[in-house]
Design a protein around this motif. Structure first.
Motif, PDB file in Angstrom:
ATOM      1  N   PHE A  80      42.782  67.738  -7.868  1.00 23.08           N
ATOM      2  CA  PHE A  80      42.463  67.619  -9.142  1.00 23.08           C
ATOM      3  C   PHE A  80      43.204  68.138  -9.506  1.00 23.08           C
ATOM      4  CE2 PHE A  80      40.722  69.291 -13.490  1.00 23.08           C
ATOM      5  CZ  PHE A  80      40.398  68.021 -13.677  1.00 23.08           C
TER       6      PHE A  80
ATOM      7  N   THR B  31      37.321  74.710 -12.823  1.00 27.31           N
ATOM      8  CA  THR B  31      37.282  73.842 -11.136  1.00 27.31           C
ATOM      9  C   THR B  31      37.137  74.768 -10.223  1.00 27.31           C
ATOM     10  OG1 THR B  31      38.377  72.021 -10.236  1.00 27.31           O
ATOM     11  CG2 THR B  31      39.802  73.075 -10.941  1.00 27.31           C
TER      12      THR B  31
ATOM     13  N   THR C 201      33.418  71.589 -16.305  1.00 29.82           N
ATOM     14  CA  THR C 201      33.609  72.306 -14.928  1.00 29.82           C
ATOM     15  C   THR C 201      33.022  71.076 -13.340  1.00 29.82           C
ATOM     16  OG1 THR C 201      30.741  73.174 -14.335  1.00 29.82           O
ATOM     17  CG2 THR C 201      32.084  74.446 -15.952  1.00 29.82           C
ATOM     18  N   ILE C 202      34.147  71.862 -12.663  1.00 27.20           N
ATOM     19  CA  ILE C 202      33.458  70.544 -11.549  1.00 27.20           C
ATOM     20  C   ILE C 202      33.409  72.109  -9.900  1.00 27.20           C
ATOM     21  CG2 ILE C 202      35.071  69.173 -10.064  1.00 27.20           C
ATOM     22  CD1 ILE C 202      36.552  68.991 -12.376  1.00 27.20           C
ATOM     23  N   ASP C 203      32.734  71.576  -9.532  1.00 25.18           N
ATOM     24  CA  ASP C 203      31.958  72.959  -8.166  1.00 25.18           C
ATOM     25  C   ASP C 203      31.372  72.204  -7.716  1.00 25.18           C
ATOM     26  OD1 ASP C 203      30.977  74.874  -6.776  1.00 25.18           O
ATOM     27  OD2 ASP C 203      32.628  76.211  -8.038  1.00 25.18           O
TER      28      ASP C 203
ATOM     29  N   GLY D  33      40.413  71.558  -5.548  1.00 30.36           N
ATOM     30  CA  GLY D  33      40.688  71.910  -7.101  1.00 30.36           C
ATOM     31  C   GLY D  33      42.167  71.599  -7.364  1.00 30.36           C
TER      32      GLY D  33
ATOM     33  N   GLY E 181      36.458  66.527  -7.493  1.00 32.36           N
ATOM     34  CA  GLY E 181      37.810  66.595  -7.646  1.00 32.36           C
ATOM     35  C   GLY E 181      37.921  65.189  -8.374  1.00 32.36           C
TER      36      GLY E 181
ATOM     37  N   GLY F  63      35.032  64.714 -11.321  1.00 33.12           N
ATOM     38  CA  GLY F  63      35.943  65.107 -12.470  1.00 33.12           C
ATOM     39  C   GLY F  63      36.687  63.908 -12.860  1.00 33.12           C
TER      40      GLY F  63
END
Length: 124
Positions: free
Chosen positions: A67, A55, A7-9, A64, A35, A38
């Motif tokens: 990314f 993302t 997960t990317i946040d 995102g 990003g 990540g």
């Protein structure tokens, strides 16, 4: 062994919520804050290939959508499902995400069962 979801946040609250929902459903979770973070973590030699990536769109350093574009340039990540989880509902951003290689789009706030259904669908 459980499947890995990456997960990317940039929101710690959202990262914690994603971890809780996903681990509660039996997934392993690795996380990044934007990003760039990540990509660096996913490029690391010791990072296993995730079953899916989730993302956000609006993040510092690399958003995102950027990314997704960069992830799809990497042979290793070219076919990993990528779900976009965002407050954005702009059709142009959805189209750009789709063109970049996003697999799906979930709008925040999200119901845990909606998230899990999306993850299950793209990892089946």
């Amino acid at each position: 062994m459980s499947r890995l979801i990456f997960t990317i946040d940039d929101s710690r609250t959202i990262r914690d919520l994603l971890r809780t929902v996903l681990t509660g459903a039996g997934y392993r979770v690795e996380q990044a804050v934007d990003g760039i973070d990540g990509l660096e973590r996913l490029d690391a030699a010791n990072c296993p290939l995730p079953a899916a990536i989730i993302t956000d769109v609006n993040m510092p350093r690399l958003d995102g959508l950027g990314f997704i574009e960069r992830a799809r340039e990497r042979t290793r990540l070219a076919f990993v499902p990528i779900l976009v989880l965002t407050t954005e509902s702009d059709p142009a951003k959805k189209a750009r995400a789709r063109a970049a290689g996003a697999t799906g789009w979930i709008v925040k706030p999200f119901a845990p069962d909606v998230l899990l259904q999306a993850v299950s669908r793209v990892t089946a």
